[in-house]
Design an enzyme around this catalytic site. Structure first.
Site, PDB file in Angstrom:
ATOM      1  N   HIS A   1       0.875  -1.185   0.000  1.00  0.00           N
ATOM      2  CA  HIS A   1       0.000   0.000   0.000  1.00  0.00           C
ATOM      3  C   HIS A   1       0.906   1.227   0.000  1.00  0.00           C
ATOM      4  O   HIS A   1       2.036   1.174   0.514  1.00  0.00           O
ATOM      5  CB  HIS A   1      -0.833  -0.053   1.289  1.00  0.00           C
ATOM      6  CG  HIS A   1      -1.898   0.982   1.423  1.00  0.00           C
ATOM      7  ND1 HIS A   1      -1.635   2.267   1.834  1.00  0.00           N
ATOM      8  CD2 HIS A   1      -3.232   0.918   1.229  1.00  0.00           C
ATOM      9  CE1 HIS A   1      -2.772   2.949   1.887  1.00  0.00           C
ATOM     10  NE2 HIS A   1      -3.758   2.153   1.522  1.00  0.00           N
TER      11      HIS A   1
ATOM     12  N   ASP B   1       3.124  -4.781   7.622  1.00  0.00           N
ATOM     13  CA  ASP B   1       1.901  -3.986   7.543  1.00  0.00           C
ATOM     14  C   ASP B   1       0.738  -4.970   7.639  1.00  0.00           C
ATOM     15  O   ASP B   1       0.440  -5.701   6.691  1.00  0.00           O
ATOM     16  CB  ASP B   1       1.889  -3.225   6.209  1.00  0.00           C
ATOM     17  CG  ASP B   1       0.564  -2.530   5.944  1.00  0.00           C
ATOM     18  OD1 ASP B   1      -0.403  -2.757   6.701  1.00  0.00           O
ATOM     19  OD2 ASP B   1       0.481  -1.785   4.950  1.00  0.00           O
TER      20      ASP B   1
ATOM     21  N   GLN C   1      -4.521  -5.406   6.611  1.00  0.00           N
ATOM     22  CA  GLN C   1      -5.530  -6.292   6.005  1.00  0.00           C
ATOM     23  C   GLN C   1      -5.480  -7.704   6.577  1.00  0.00           C
ATOM     24  O   GLN C   1      -6.242  -8.573   6.131  1.00  0.00           O
ATOM     25  CB  GLN C   1      -5.324  -6.365   4.475  1.00  0.00           C
ATOM     26  CG  GLN C   1      -5.484  -5.044   3.760  1.00  0.00           C
ATOM     27  CD  GLN C   1      -6.915  -4.502   3.832  1.00  0.00           C
ATOM     28  OE1 GLN C   1      -7.866  -5.241   4.101  1.00  0.00           O
ATOM     29  NE2 GLN C   1      -7.065  -3.212   3.598  1.00  0.00           N
TER      30      GLN C   1
ATOM     31  N   LYS D   1     -10.551  -0.925  10.373  1.00  0.00           N
ATOM     32  CA  LYS D   1     -10.749  -2.103   9.515  1.00  0.00           C
ATOM     33  C   LYS D   1     -11.090  -3.321  10.374  1.00  0.00           C
ATOM     34  O   LYS D   1     -11.220  -4.435   9.886  1.00  0.00           O
ATOM     35  CB  LYS D   1      -9.480  -2.383   8.705  1.00  0.00           C
ATOM     36  CG  LYS D   1      -9.103  -1.252   7.742  1.00  0.00           C
ATOM     37  CD  LYS D   1      -7.868  -1.595   6.954  1.00  0.00           C
ATOM     38  CE  LYS D   1      -7.232  -0.396   6.283  1.00  0.00           C
ATOM     39  NZ  LYS D   1      -7.967   0.160   5.160  1.00  0.00           N
TER      40      LYS D   1
ATOM     41  N   CYS E   1      -4.843   2.716  -3.564  1.00  0.00           N
ATOM     42  CA  CYS E   1      -3.581   3.168  -2.944  1.00  0.00           C
ATOM     43  C   CYS E   1      -2.484   2.139  -3.154  1.00  0.00           C
ATOM     44  O   CYS E   1      -1.659   1.897  -2.244  1.00  0.00           O
ATOM     45  CB  CYS E   1      -3.749   3.459  -1.454  1.00  0.00           C
ATOM     46  SG  CYS E   1      -4.846   4.820  -1.143  1.00  0.00           S
TER      47      CYS E   1
HETATM   48  C1  LIG Z   1      -2.416  -2.858   3.423  1.00  0.00           C
HETATM   49  C2  LIG Z   1      -2.741  -1.507   3.951  1.00  0.00           C
HETATM   50  N1  LIG Z   1      -1.799  -0.796   4.567  1.00  0.00           N
HETATM   51  C3  LIG Z   1      -2.038   0.418   5.083  1.00  0.00           C
HETATM   52  C4  LIG Z   1      -3.268   0.995   4.968  1.00  0.00           C
HETATM   53  C5  LIG Z   1      -3.473   2.360   5.550  1.00  0.00           C
HETATM   54  O1  LIG Z   1      -4.340   2.288   6.630  1.00  0.00           O
HETATM   55  P1  LIG Z   1      -4.844   3.623   7.360  1.00  0.00           P
HETATM   56  O2  LIG Z   1      -5.409   4.492   6.270  1.00  0.00           O
HETATM   57  O3  LIG Z   1      -5.879   3.138   8.316  1.00  0.00           O
HETATM   58  O4  LIG Z   1      -3.669   4.236   8.022  1.00  0.00           O
HETATM   59  C6  LIG Z   1      -4.289   0.314   4.322  1.00  0.00           C
HETATM   60  C7  LIG Z   1      -5.620   0.935   4.146  1.00  0.00           C
HETATM   61  O5  LIG Z   1      -6.353   0.610   3.243  1.00  0.00           O
HETATM   62  C8  LIG Z   1      -4.024  -0.966   3.800  1.00  0.00           C
HETATM   63  O6  LIG Z   1      -4.965  -1.663   3.177  1.00  0.00           O
END
Ligand SMILES: Cc1ncc(COP(=O)(O)O)c(C=O)c1O
Length: 426
Positions: free
Chosen positions: A143, A220, A223, A246, A384
């Site tokens: 992401h 990270d 998900q 999430k 993203c």
């Molecule tokens: C894999 C992953 N990393 C990071 C993020 C960023 O999360 P946040 O916007 O809650 O900081 C997301 C959000 O969609 C994501 O799917």
């Protein structure tokens, strides 16, 4: 066996539903007031869970109880409300610690979300330990929030970013990964589950390879935590980041897990109140963990709400959640994979319940708009994750992402909706 099921069944099962293996979807759905909504006059079919999941009444009630009878600022007063708020905030931290099996509460830092947690590692660890010529390994599946902070660091320090490629199914090429290591490698940043494709990456194996080279790993988990039982000790990751919104919790809250020995050595990311033991104009002494990284008044209500959310999920059981979501994915994939004019992007063997797809001759935004007219919420765009789109040579996809409260009937509604889109553009 799918990795989600293997991982969850291997670990101790929590919750009554998990013990019997069954998930009563209708009962679960009754906990989510928003699922009763009608959109465009049709029952809401909410399939945008990878972006943000919905909140059960139990979490909403907890937030109301906090705001109506427990709210005060924490850590700073001896009056009753402040003591209650402090105790509840710290109790939430303990719940999160248990949920990811972190060894110590000091290793659970509340952040505003995954993005904030990754930026904390970039500023606190990266700026201190990564220098010109050092290398950071990322993957094609990241992401933007696990790319851009590292690019900023690379620009500032002269470090280099190396990228693990993926095959046509959306699986990381592990030989290429291993070949990227050299004496200059300082950090690996990898997403546990790809938000754009659903691929579940073999993070445990990747961490073990990195550690054999003496390299730290940031996972990270945005998900992954909502869909599989995550055990940070079993993974042996150095850092693990995720978001509350999430995970059936509020927005504005997330967690960074980090090994205490590393967190101790790191620079604070933000300065201010609560992150200090003493301040004078000559010298400031930083607070102990985890407070060193929680400057200012934290999102107290959101943290307590997230604690209630993980209680709720544990009550259902992550094994039961993973099993049900896997059934939804299999059912949807079986219907979509041979649909004329439809291409599924991402067919990894180990997949979470995410279906990214394109419809021939129809822009994803039109797919999303037409599905919305049927009450179906999917995400359209680059999610993203523009490097993933570039790898699969598509500007955007439509993405249906499932949660444990989705039903087979909702999968049927999605399939009927896509057929409807195709008819409009025929
Ligand atoms: C894999 C992953 N990393 C990071 C993020 C960023 O999360 P946040 O916007 O809650 O900081 C997301 C959000 O969609 C994501 O799917």
């Amino acid at each position: 066996m799918n990795a989600v099921l293997a991982e969850t069944s291997r670990l101790s099962v929590i919750g009554a539903a998990a013990a019997t293996g069954a998930l009563d979807v209708e009962r679960v759905r009754a906990d989510f007031p928003i699922l009763q909504l009608k959109i465009e006059g049709k029952p809401l079919v909410y399939l945008d869970n990878a972006a943000s999941s919905q909140m059960p009444q139990q979490v909403i009630d907890r937030l109301v109880r906090y705001q109506t009878s427990e709210h005060a600022n924490i850590h700073r007063a001896v009056h009753t409300l402040s003591e209650i708020a402090t105790a509840e905030y710290e109790a939430a931290r303990a719940k999160l610690q248990r949920f990811i099996n972190a060894p110590d509460q000091r290793e659970v830092i509340f952040t505003s979300g995954t993005t904030d947690a990754i930026n904390l590692v970039m500023h606190g660890y990266g700026r201190k330990f990564i220098k010109a010529g050092d290398e950071i390994i990322l993957t094609t599946l990241e992401h933007h929030s696990n790319i851009v902070p590292w690019q900023m660091l690379a620009e500032e320090t002269g470090a280099k970013i190396r990228v693990v490629p993926v095959n046509d199914a959306g699986e990381l090429l592990m030989d290429d990964y291993e070949n990227l290591f050299n004496e200059r490698t300082k950090l690996v940043g990898v997403t546990h589950v790809s938000n754009a494709l659903g691929s579940i990456n073999p993070v445990k194996q990747m961490i073990s390879v990195a550690h054999a080279h003496g390299v730290r790993v940031l996972v990270d988990g945005a998900q992954a935590v909502p869909h599989l039982l995550v055990d940070v000790q079993d993974l042996d990751c150095d850092f693990y980041a995720f978001s509350g919104h999430k995970l059936c919790g509020p927005t504005g809250i997330g967690v960074l897990y980090g090994k205490a020995a590393l967190l101790e050595k790191m620079q604070p990311f933000k300065g201010g109140g609560d992150m200090i033991l003493s301040v004078s104009f000559e010298k400031t002494v930083y607070n102990t963990l985890p407070y060193k990284f929680e400057a200012g008044t934290p999102p107290i209500a959101a943290a307590i709400g997230l604690g209630a959310a993980v209680d709720y999920l544990s009550g259902i059981g992550m094994a039961a959640i993973a099993r049900h979501e896997h059934e939804l994915l299999s059912y949807a994939t079986a219907q979509m994979k041979d649909m004329p004019g439809l291409r599924i992007i991402g067919n990894a063997k180990d997949k979470a319940a995410v279906l990214s797809f394109t419809v021939d001759g129809v822009h994803p935004h039109d797919v999303g708009t037409l599905l919305n007219q049927d009450g179906i919420a999917v995400r359209t765009g680059h999610h993203c994750a523009q490097p993933v789109m570039a790898r699969f040579k598509v500007p955007a996809t439509s993405r249906a992402s499932f949660a444990f409260y989705n039903s087979m009937a909702e999968v049927d509604a999605l399939i009927a909706g896509i057929r409807g889109v195709q008819k409009v553009f025929a």
